[in-house]
Design a protein around this motif. Structure first.
Motif, short mmCIF file in Angstrom:
data_model
loop_
_atom_site.label_atom_id
_atom_site.label_comp_id
_atom_site.label_asym_id
_atom_site.label_seq_id
_atom_site.Cartn_x
_atom_site.Cartn_y
_atom_site.Cartn_z
N LEU A 112 39.55 -4.65 30.94
CA LEU A 112 39.92 -6.00 30.52
C LEU A 112 39.45 -7.02 31.53
O LEU A 112 38.92 -8.07 31.19
CB LEU A 112 41.43 -6.09 30.34
CG LEU A 112 42.02 -5.12 29.32
CD1 LEU A 112 43.54 -5.12 29.38
CD2 LEU A 112 41.55 -5.48 27.92
N ASP A 140 40.56 -13.98 26.65
CA ASP A 140 40.33 -15.42 26.79
C ASP A 140 40.62 -15.79 28.24
O ASP A 140 41.53 -15.23 28.84
CB ASP A 140 41.26 -16.22 25.86
CG ASP A 140 40.85 -16.07 24.40
OD1 ASP A 140 39.67 -16.31 24.11
OD2 ASP A 140 41.71 -15.71 23.57
N GLN A 191 45.68 -11.65 35.33
CA GLN A 191 46.09 -11.52 33.93
C GLN A 191 47.31 -12.38 33.68
O GLN A 191 48.22 -12.44 34.52
CB GLN A 191 46.42 -10.06 33.61
CG GLN A 191 46.44 -9.79 32.12
CD GLN A 191 46.92 -8.39 31.79
OE1 GLN A 191 48.09 -8.17 31.48
NE2 GLN A 191 46.03 -7.42 31.88
N VAL A 204 44.00 -10.75 25.25
CA VAL A 204 44.54 -10.69 26.60
C VAL A 204 44.03 -11.92 27.35
O VAL A 204 42.82 -12.08 27.52
CB VAL A 204 44.10 -9.41 27.32
CG1 VAL A 204 44.77 -9.30 28.69
CG2 VAL A 204 44.41 -8.18 26.48
N TYR A 240 48.87 -13.12 30.07
CA TYR A 240 49.76 -12.70 29.00
C TYR A 240 48.90 -12.19 27.87
O TYR A 240 47.73 -12.55 27.76
CB TYR A 240 50.59 -13.89 28.51
CG TYR A 240 51.80 -13.51 27.69
CD1 TYR A 240 52.94 -13.03 28.32
CD2 TYR A 240 51.80 -13.61 26.30
CE1 TYR A 240 54.06 -12.67 27.58
CE2 TYR A 240 52.91 -13.25 25.56
CZ TYR A 240 54.03 -12.79 26.21
OH TYR A 240 55.14 -12.41 25.48
N THR A 241 49.48 -11.38 27.00
CA THR A 241 48.74 -10.87 25.85
C THR A 241 49.35 -11.44 24.59
O THR A 241 50.55 -11.30 24.36
CB THR A 241 48.74 -9.34 25.85
OG1 THR A 241 48.13 -8.90 27.06
CG2 THR A 241 47.97 -8.80 24.67
N TYR A 295 43.55 -14.37 30.60
CA TYR A 295 43.46 -14.39 32.05
C TYR A 295 43.35 -15.82 32.51
O TYR A 295 43.00 -16.70 31.72
CB TYR A 295 42.21 -13.63 32.52
CG TYR A 295 42.37 -12.12 32.53
CD1 TYR A 295 42.61 -11.45 33.72
CD2 TYR A 295 42.28 -11.39 31.36
CE1 TYR A 295 42.76 -10.08 33.75
CE2 TYR A 295 42.45 -10.01 31.38
CZ TYR A 295 42.69 -9.37 32.58
OH TYR A 295 42.85 -8.01 32.60
#
Lengths: 226, 226
Positions: free
Chosen positions: B54, B14, B75, B93, B77-78, B95
């Motif tokens: 990713l 996302d 990035q 994941v 956070y996941t 971004y």
DNA sequence: CCAAAAGTGTTTGCTCTACACCCATGG
DNA sequence: CCATGGGTGTAGAGCAAACACTTTTGG
């Protein structure tokens, strides 16, 4: 929008476990028994189960290797390069953990009967996969975190001397700090309080302090522009 | 150690796309056509393909919505909570991207014929999944990043006035800054240089500056302890 | 000439840094 | 009594914050 027919990358977690041991910042590694990278050292890690969150998976991996059920744990980064695992597409969510210097850790390898061992963060063996990169990044984050939060206390025992804190900082930041300035600042910060205890040993006994759990220990960053 | 028989969570990306529009910090959202959360707004995002990293997946999603092939992308956070997608186990994941104020953006929805729109980061509509949480975190990170790096210039056009930078800071940090102090500091930092151009408009014309790409724009954090 | 935004210095207080000696204990 | 680590204060420099008026243009 979403579909469930696509092939999926495998999802794992890897955990960089830091602790202060033998007056050094050390990292826990496990030795790989099978290819790829058989015989090399790697971070503890493994698959994420369908019924556990990422953090739960990281805690589970940590417990398998150390026997500890809890610790300071923070997500680090997610690694998704195509070729990072030679067996196929594996995306790994990396975490790092801080465990107190006096924690009792199961000394021998965990459930997998893998060999586990502590290594100085400054002198790591050859590492499998992209784990050297992950540890390097974890170390950078830890240094960084130390500069503006009180993360340090996660690595210390419940009670500690002022010199112990200072040595921890020096160890992780890799530079000497002035004793008087350090002590003045940490006392003024109001994040520790003295206990009634002293710690003997060689030389004059030292006052023991503890971390004030109610402390607000974020420091305002110096801005690039005001 | 690893096995390939386990069921795997689905993996998505996302992207929180920030831009300065109408003198506000805005976020690009797409309206969901189908359940769950049909009609609600959500972050652009989708599956990670087996042959892309990713970051490539995040860039692809961004291009689908904006037509832009590159931007500052980081990035965030996941997210792997169990119930975050009602259709099953989906790990995402997240971004965030910064795109310049003057970038020409495909105004209408991307390849999916979804409706897309910009929303002020201060006044978001109801959001699907855990996307409100993701945006809140992205905003925190952006503020934070702004305080100690030169990330701001990713949101500005190639040439800009000093007032524009200051307004950008004020907009994102949410506080007024002193004009003279701000200008002195940013000039002394040596990260911008004047261009020969002026920009007219109402009032006295303003000197245009550009970002020096060779600039070192990290600032040393004020430490909790010295 | 008026409105609107651009541009410009100085003073004051605070914070950071550098620096050296005495103290309490155990062996 | 000696070795070892614990504990303490001050002076100078540099940085940050507060603060108001003049300049240039377009209408």
């Amino acid at each position: 929008m979403y579909s469930y027919e696509y092939p999926r990358p495998a999802l794992t977690v890897d955990v960089v476990i830091f602790s202060l041991r033998e007056s050094r910042l050390q990292v826990l590694l496990v030795q790989r028994a099978e290819p790829p990278f058989a015989g090399m050292w790697a971070l503890p890690g493994g698959f994420v189960n369908m019924d556990e969150t990422l953090e739960e998976a990281a805690l589970r991996e940590m417990e398998e290797e150390t026997g500890l059920k809890q610790a300071y744990l923070e997500q680090l980064y997610t690694y998704g390069e195509i070729g990072r695992d030679p067996r196929g597409r594996v995306v790994s969510v990396a975490y790092y953990a801080l465990i107190p210097a006096d924690a009792r850790i199961r000394s021998e390898g965990g459930s997998d009967a893998r060999q586990a061992g502590w290594f100085s963060a400054q002198a790591l063996p050859a590492l499998a996969f992209d784990h050297a990169e992950i540890i390097a990044y974890a170390l950078r984050r830890l240094r960084y975190k130390l500069e503006y939060t009180a993360a340090c206390f996660e690595l210390l025992p419940d009670e500690f001397t002022l010199s112990q804190i200072q040595h921890t900082y020096e160890m992780i930041l890799g530079e000497k700090l002035d004793k008087r300035n350090f002590r003045r600042r940490i006392q003024q910060a109001g994040i520790i309080e003295p206990t009634p205890h002293l710690r003997g040993g060689e030389g004059r006994p030292a006052r023991l302090y503890r971390y004030r759990s109610d402390a607000v220990a974020e420091v305002k960053a110096r801005r690039l522009f005001p």
